[in-house]
Scaffold this motif. Structure first.
Motif, short mmCIF file in Angstrom:
data_model
loop_
_atom_site.label_atom_id
_atom_site.label_comp_id
_atom_site.label_asym_id
_atom_site.label_seq_id
_atom_site.Cartn_x
_atom_site.Cartn_y
_atom_site.Cartn_z
N LEU A 38 44.03 63.67 33.22
CA LEU A 38 43.73 63.07 34.52
C LEU A 38 44.59 61.83 34.75
N THR A 39 44.75 61.02 33.72
CA THR A 39 45.58 59.82 33.83
C THR A 39 47.04 60.18 34.07
N LEU A 40 47.53 61.19 33.34
CA LEU A 40 48.93 61.61 33.51
C LEU A 40 49.16 62.15 34.93
N GLY A 75 57.32 55.90 44.41
CA GLY A 75 58.61 55.60 43.79
C GLY A 75 58.54 54.53 42.73
N HIS A 76 57.34 54.10 42.38
CA HIS A 76 57.20 53.09 41.34
C HIS A 76 55.89 53.28 40.58
N ARG A 77 55.76 52.57 39.49
CA ARG A 77 54.51 52.60 38.73
C ARG A 77 53.43 51.86 39.51
N GLY A 78 52.19 52.02 39.03
CA GLY A 78 51.06 51.44 39.74
C GLY A 78 51.15 49.93 39.90
N ARG A 79 50.85 49.47 41.08
CA ARG A 79 50.81 48.04 41.38
C ARG A 79 49.52 47.71 42.11
N THR A 80 49.16 46.45 42.07
CA THR A 80 47.99 46.00 42.79
C THR A 80 48.12 46.35 44.27
N GLY A 81 47.11 46.98 44.80
CA GLY A 81 47.14 47.40 46.20
C GLY A 81 47.43 48.87 46.38
N ASP A 82 47.99 49.53 45.35
CA ASP A 82 48.22 50.97 45.42
C ASP A 82 46.89 51.70 45.26
N PRO A 83 46.58 52.66 46.15
CA PRO A 83 45.28 53.34 46.10
C PRO A 83 44.96 53.99 44.75
N LEU A 84 45.91 54.73 44.20
CA LEU A 84 45.65 55.42 42.94
C LEU A 84 45.54 54.45 41.77
N TYR A 85 46.30 53.38 41.81
CA TYR A 85 46.23 52.39 40.74
C TYR A 85 44.87 51.68 40.78
N GLY A 86 44.35 51.48 41.97
CA GLY A 86 43.09 50.76 42.11
C GLY A 86 41.87 51.52 41.61
N GLN A 115 32.68 51.76 44.11
CA GLN A 115 33.62 52.63 43.41
C GLN A 115 33.72 53.99 44.09
N LYS A 116 32.59 54.53 44.53
CA LYS A 116 32.61 55.81 45.24
C LYS A 116 33.44 55.72 46.52
N ARG A 117 33.29 54.61 47.22
CA ARG A 117 34.04 54.42 48.46
C ARG A 117 35.53 54.31 48.18
N ARG A 118 35.89 53.60 47.12
CA ARG A 118 37.31 53.44 46.78
C ARG A 118 37.92 54.77 46.35
N LEU A 156 38.08 56.56 37.87
CA LEU A 156 38.34 57.97 37.62
C LEU A 156 37.76 58.43 36.29
N ASN A 157 37.72 57.55 35.31
CA ASN A 157 37.23 57.92 33.98
C ASN A 157 35.75 57.63 33.78
#
Length: 204
Positions: free
Chosen positions: A35-37, A48-59, A75-78, A64-65
């Motif tokens: 799931l993380t991969l 085009g870059h690794r996760g950063r603050t503000g990126d939906p998937l990074y947040g 958390q459900k809303r996010r 997810l785990n």
């Protein structure tokens, strides 16, 4: 045991009559890794870059785990916002759904119910997974190969969870020993750690 083939081969050779059970912790951990991969890959493909603050998937990386039942409303809303932020994020949502179904199978009320739920899940991802989800396809192939050992848990309820916990505590104690010069001091520190007294001492 975990999914390492070397352990399985050694055990099968030493105790051929024993039944191998793949520990639930390691099965869930394997799914969490995929799931993380998947999240990281789609994150890079869409930004085009690794996760950063503000990126939906990074947040949502921690949410997810987390078991669905333990998620807060925030958390459900996010999670919902991240899944709907980009069409490509549906891939993460699909793998996340499989991860939660895996946990639900282990949490089933009865052995038979859990075993049936797990078998159906393994069968659903063993093949035919869209090529856009290589992580899920690999997970499905790996788990289907070890299905007998995964399903054996529901018959035996055998788990090395307690052993893993003790090993974790011993590994921490070994870390405490690195570079020590005073044996008495090391013994005292080990006793404090083993008795979980550090928090009380810090509170004084």
């Amino acid at each position: 045991m975990d999914g390492f083939a070397g352990y399985h081969s050694a055990a099968a050779k030493s105790v051929p009559a024993a039944r191998t059970v793949m520990d639930p912790f390691h099965v869930v951990h394997l799914a969490a890794e995929k799931l993380t991969l998947c999240r990281q890959r789609i994150q890079h493909e869409t930004t085009g870059h690794r996760g950063r603050t503000g990126d939906p998937l990074y947040g949502i990386r921690r949410a997810l785990n987390t078991r669905a039942e333990l998620l807060t409303d925030k958390q459900k809303r996010r999670l919902w916002e991240a899944f709907t932020a980009h069409d490509a994020h549906v891939g993460v949502e699909v793998v996340y759904g499989v991860y939660q179904r895996l946990i639900d199978a282990y949490e089933a009320s009865g052995k038979r119910e859990g075993k049936i739920a797990m078998y159906k899940l393994l069968k659903s991802i063993k093949s035919g997974v869209p090529r856009e989800l290589p992580e899920l396809a690999q997970l499905g192939r790996s788990m289907w190969r070890r299905r007998a050992e995964i399903l054996a848990y529901f018959d035996t309820r055998a788990s090395n969870g307690p052993v893993e916990a003790i090993n974790g505590r011993l590994e921490h104690l070994r870390g405490i020993a690195l570079g020590f010069r005073n044996l008495r001091n090391y013994i005292l520190r080990s006793l404090i750690h083993s008795g979980q007294l550090q928090a009380r001492i810090n509170a004084l």
